[in-house]
Design a protein around this motif. Structure first.
Motif, mmCIF file in Angstrom:
data_model
loop_
_atom_site.group_PDB
_atom_site.id
_atom_site.type_symbol
_atom_site.label_atom_id
_atom_site.label_comp_id
_atom_site.label_asym_id
_atom_site.label_seq_id
_atom_site.Cartn_x
_atom_site.Cartn_y
_atom_site.Cartn_z
ATOM 1 N N THR A 284 -19.477 64.988 6.765
ATOM 2 C CA THR A 284 -20.403 65.293 5.678
ATOM 3 C C THR A 284 -21.572 64.315 5.654
ATOM 4 O OG1 THR A 284 -18.625 66.205 4.319
ATOM 5 C CG2 THR A 284 -20.644 65.579 3.193
ATOM 6 N N LEU A 285 -22.767 64.867 5.680
ATOM 7 C CA LEU A 285 -24.004 64.119 5.542
ATOM 8 C C LEU A 285 -24.548 64.360 4.137
ATOM 9 C CD1 LEU A 285 -26.438 62.582 6.955
ATOM 10 C CD2 LEU A 285 -27.354 64.861 7.449
ATOM 11 N N SER A 286 -25.017 63.317 3.464
ATOM 12 C CA SER A 286 -25.545 63.481 2.112
ATOM 13 C C SER A 286 -26.762 62.585 1.931
ATOM 14 C CB SER A 286 -24.487 63.145 1.058
ATOM 15 O OG SER A 286 -24.047 61.808 1.191
ATOM 16 N N ASN A 287 -27.590 62.953 0.945
ATOM 17 C CA ASN A 287 -28.717 62.095 0.625
ATOM 18 C C ASN A 287 -29.108 62.271 -0.839
ATOM 19 O OD1 ASN A 287 -30.265 64.525 0.602
ATOM 20 N ND2 ASN A 287 -32.042 63.470 1.418
ATOM 21 N N PHE A 288 -29.888 61.331 -1.340
ATOM 22 C CA PHE A 288 -30.355 61.334 -2.718
ATOM 23 C C PHE A 288 -31.865 61.106 -2.677
ATOM 24 C CE2 PHE A 288 -29.949 59.034 -7.130
ATOM 25 C CZ PHE A 288 -30.698 60.044 -7.707
ATOM 26 N N GLU A 289 -32.628 62.147 -2.963
ATOM 27 C CA GLU A 289 -34.083 62.063 -2.930
ATOM 28 C C GLU A 289 -34.596 61.782 -4.340
ATOM 29 O OE1 GLU A 289 -34.997 65.829 -1.253
ATOM 30 O OE2 GLU A 289 -34.140 65.312 0.698
ATOM 31 N N LYS A 290 -34.904 60.546 -4.600
ATOM 32 C CA LYS A 290 -35.357 60.153 -5.934
ATOM 33 C C LYS A 290 -36.822 60.520 -6.132
ATOM 34 C CE LYS A 290 -32.316 56.196 -6.842
ATOM 35 N NZ LYS A 290 -32.305 54.763 -7.225
ATOM 36 N N GLY A 291 -37.095 61.205 -7.264
ATOM 37 C CA GLY A 291 -38.467 61.521 -7.599
ATOM 38 C C GLY A 291 -39.196 60.329 -8.194
ATOM 39 N N ARG A 292 -38.443 59.392 -8.798
ATOM 40 C CA ARG A 292 -38.996 58.125 -9.270
ATOM 41 C C ARG A 292 -37.853 57.141 -9.433
ATOM 42 N NH1 ARG A 292 -41.002 58.870 -15.568
ATOM 43 N NH2 ARG A 292 -39.060 59.689 -16.449
ATOM 44 N N GLY A 293 -38.190 55.893 -9.696
ATOM 45 C CA GLY A 293 -37.193 54.830 -9.700
ATOM 46 C C GLY A 293 -36.078 55.016 -10.692
ATOM 47 N N LEU A 294 -36.347 55.680 -11.824
ATOM 48 C CA LEU A 294 -35.305 55.907 -12.824
ATOM 49 C C LEU A 294 -34.196 56.815 -12.316
ATOM 50 C CD1 LEU A 294 -37.431 56.401 -16.089
ATOM 51 C CD2 LEU A 294 -36.126 54.380 -15.399
ATOM 52 N N GLY A 295 -34.460 57.557 -11.256
ATOM 53 C CA GLY A 295 -33.442 58.467 -10.729
ATOM 54 C C GLY A 295 -33.183 59.651 -11.634
ATOM 55 N N ASP A 296 -34.195 60.071 -12.417
ATOM 56 C CA ASP A 296 -34.001 61.187 -13.340
ATOM 57 C C ASP A 296 -34.644 62.478 -12.844
ATOM 58 O OD1 ASP A 296 -36.623 60.362 -13.630
ATOM 59 O OD2 ASP A 296 -36.654 60.584 -15.812
ATOM 60 N N CYS A 297 -35.022 62.515 -11.572
ATOM 61 C CA CYS A 297 -35.535 63.748 -10.972
ATOM 62 C C CYS A 297 -35.438 63.615 -9.456
ATOM 63 C CB CYS A 297 -36.974 64.027 -11.416
ATOM 64 S SG CYS A 297 -38.136 62.667 -11.117
ATOM 65 N N GLY A 298 -35.481 64.757 -8.774
ATOM 66 C CA GLY A 298 -35.340 64.760 -7.329
ATOM 67 C C GLY A 298 -34.252 65.718 -6.907
ATOM 68 N N ALA A 299 -33.550 65.364 -5.836
ATOM 69 C CA ALA A 299 -32.520 66.259 -5.302
ATOM 70 C C ALA A 299 -31.410 65.456 -4.639
ATOM 71 C CB ALA A 299 -33.123 67.236 -4.290
ATOM 72 N N VAL A 300 -30.191 65.969 -4.759
ATOM 73 C CA VAL A 300 -29.033 65.449 -4.037
ATOM 74 C C VAL A 300 -28.544 66.577 -3.130
ATOM 75 C CG1 VAL A 300 -26.678 64.573 -4.209
ATOM 76 C CG2 VAL A 300 -28.390 63.896 -5.912
ATOM 77 N N ASN A 301 -28.493 66.305 -1.824
ATOM 78 C CA ASN A 301 -28.136 67.337 -0.850
ATOM 79 C C ASN A 301 -26.919 66.929 -0.033
ATOM 80 O OD1 ASN A 301 -30.755 69.169 -0.886
ATOM 81 N ND2 ASN A 301 -31.469 67.052 -0.811
ATOM 82 N N THR A 302 -26.159 67.917 0.409
ATOM 83 C CA THR A 302 -25.069 67.661 1.355
ATOM 84 C C THR A 302 -25.118 68.691 2.482
ATOM 85 O OG1 THR A 302 -23.463 69.022 0.146
ATOM 86 C CG2 THR A 302 -23.540 66.680 -0.403
ATOM 87 N N TRP A 303 -24.717 68.230 3.656
ATOM 88 C CA TRP A 303 -24.593 69.069 4.843
ATOM 89 C C TRP A 303 -23.239 68.774 5.484
ATOM 90 C CZ3 TRP A 303 -28.805 66.258 3.437
ATOM 91 C CH2 TRP A 303 -30.050 66.887 3.337
ATOM 92 N N VAL A 304 -22.722 69.734 6.234
ATOM 93 C CA VAL A 304 -21.482 69.539 6.979
ATOM 94 C C VAL A 304 -21.736 69.915 8.429
ATOM 95 C CG1 VAL A 304 -19.149 70.438 7.347
ATOM 96 C CG2 VAL A 304 -19.888 69.806 5.051
ATOM 97 N N SER A 305 -21.243 69.096 9.333
ATOM 98 C CA SER A 305 -21.379 69.388 10.750
ATOM 99 C C SER A 305 -20.322 70.396 11.174
ATOM 100 C CB SER A 305 -21.232 68.105 11.575
ATOM 101 O OG SER A 305 -21.213 68.406 12.952
ATOM 102 N N ASP A 306 -20.762 71.535 11.718
ATOM 103 C CA ASP A 306 -19.823 72.547 12.209
ATOM 104 C C ASP A 306 -19.626 72.458 13.717
ATOM 105 O OD1 ASP A 306 -22.193 73.496 13.219
ATOM 106 O OD2 ASP A 306 -22.091 75.485 12.263
ATOM 107 N N GLY A 307 -20.104 71.370 14.301
ATOM 108 C CA GLY A 307 -19.981 71.170 15.739
ATOM 109 C C GLY A 307 -21.238 71.543 16.492
ATOM 110 N N LYS A 308 -22.119 72.321 15.862
ATOM 111 C CA LYS A 308 -23.382 72.722 16.490
ATOM 112 C C LYS A 308 -24.590 72.151 15.756
ATOM 113 C CE LYS A 308 -21.430 77.116 18.092
ATOM 114 N NZ LYS A 308 -21.559 78.610 18.042
ATOM 115 N N ALA A 309 -24.483 72.060 14.432
ATOM 116 C CA ALA A 309 -25.601 71.584 13.616
ATOM 117 C C ALA A 309 -25.074 71.107 12.280
ATOM 118 C CB ALA A 309 -26.627 72.707 13.412
ATOM 119 N N PHE A 310 -25.935 70.438 11.527
ATOM 120 C CA PHE A 310 -25.609 70.102 10.146
ATOM 121 C C PHE A 310 -26.020 71.290 9.272
ATOM 122 C CE2 PHE A 310 -25.602 65.678 11.686
ATOM 123 C CZ PHE A 310 -24.427 65.242 11.087
ATOM 124 N N VAL A 311 -25.029 71.907 8.641
ATOM 125 C CA VAL A 311 -25.247 73.117 7.853
ATOM 126 C C VAL A 311 -25.312 72.727 6.380
ATOM 127 C CG1 VAL A 311 -24.370 75.412 7.297
ATOM 128 C CG2 VAL A 311 -23.943 74.420 9.566
#
Length: 332
Positions: A284-311
């Motif tokens: 599992t690959l994950s990230n937290f894209e902060k829209g500003r320092g307070l961390g009150d906007c942006g996106a949290v994403n996850t991907w899983v490797s199926d052996g060919k790509a991160f889905v």
């Protein structure tokens, strides 16, 4: 003040990743988003005319019988809160302290939620008082349009289950939600003997990175994806609160290639992600894209490797920088 989901301007840096694609819209002081199974949530915020901050979250599942559930968060004391719209009393709710940050939150019952939403359609402000003293207000500018948009996304428009766009269609006319696609993670791969530093072939791809990035001595993301394929993601760029990593893979012959990663719902791919973590045990690959320092906007994403790509497997999104913590973000 606002941050859209299409363009995230982060710490003076254009977002290195492709923009997350999701169903979301802003209507004046309201923002609403849905996921690919038609679950939705709308947020109303304190408008510019109100000094105190806070928000009202209205969440609803996709099944015909599911009612809207509202949650109110305010800077104020726990205990009973009196709610009114434009001075007309609606309900009394019980708020509990939240996170020890001076804010409290109240979960409205389905009946209370329905009463507030019905009054909101033609109202100007949802007022909140504690012990007879005002503690804040939620602007209702845009609420009708946001909830109507939610009705349309959930295939409720023109029916008896709609919040705003009501009509004669029975609840049975609401189609069942689609099933989410299933992603099968590839088996875990041994990480024994993994080098601590990226090979030169990887670093040769990093010509666009900050000149002084190596002086930070921050370990790269590294993992063996298969016996003959290794993932490397050295830190490439940093901002005030975002660390951007550049992704590559090295094959059995030692050749390095950029690794494209796609967001859910988007045909575009990126080779750079912010604030990254990778768990080789679960792939599992994950990230937290902060829209500003307070961390009150942006996106949290996850991907899983199926052996060919991160889905892509999940995304939590908040498109407005208005004090909403990640626990209340919308799964899109």
């Amino acid at each position: 003040r606002a941050m859209t989901a299409k363009v995230l301007a982060l710490a003076g840096l254009a977002m290195a990743a492709a923009a997350p694609a999701s169903a979301n819209e802003t209507f004046k002081d309201w923002w609403v988003a849905c996921d690919n199974t038609r679950e939705c949530a709308a947020f109303g915020f304190a408008g510019e005319a109100f000094e105190m901050s806070g928000y009202l979250k209205v969440a609803r599942g996709a099944h015909a019988a599911e009612a809207a559930q509202a949650k109110l968060v305010m800077e104020g004391p726990p205990g009973p809160w009196a709610l009114s719209v434009d001075g007309k009393a609606l309900a009394t709710v019980t708020a509990a302290s939240e996170d020890g940050d001076g804010r409290a939150a109240a979960a409205l019952t389905p009946a209370q939620s329905a009463a507030v939403l019905a009054a909101a359609a033609n109202g100007k402000a949802l007022q909140v008082a504690a012990a007879g003293k005002p503690i804040g207000a939620i602007s209702l500018a845009g609420s009708s349009a946001a909830l109507r948009w939610m009705d349309d996304q959930q295939k409720r428009a023109g029916g008896v289950t709609a919040l705003i766009a009501r009509g004669p269609a029975p609840a049975s006319a609401v189609p069942p939600p689609p099933l989410p696609p299933l992603v099968q993670a590839a088996p875990a791969v041994s990480q024994a003997g993994l080098p601590s530093k990226p090979p030169r072939a990887v670093m040769a791809l990093m010509g666009d990175c900050d000149d002084d990035i190596a002086t930070l001595e921050i370990a790269p993301i590294a993992a063996r994806l298969s016996p003959d394929l290794t993932l490397w993601a050295p830190l490439c760029t940093r901002g005030a609160y975002n660390m951007i990593y550049s992704f590559a893979v090295v094959d059995a012959k030692g050749a390095a290639h950029r690794l494209p990663i796609r967001y859910g719902g988007s045909a575009e791919a990126t080779t750079e992600l912010m604030n990254v973590d990778y768990d080789p045990a679960t792939r599992t690959l994950s990230n937290f894209e902060k829209g500003r320092g307070l961390g009150d906007c942006g996106a949290v994403n996850t991907w899983v490797s199926d052996g060919k790509a991160f889905v892509p497997t999940a995304q939590d999104l908040m498109g407005e920088c208005r004090g909403v913590g990640p626990d209340d973000w919308v799964t899109t």
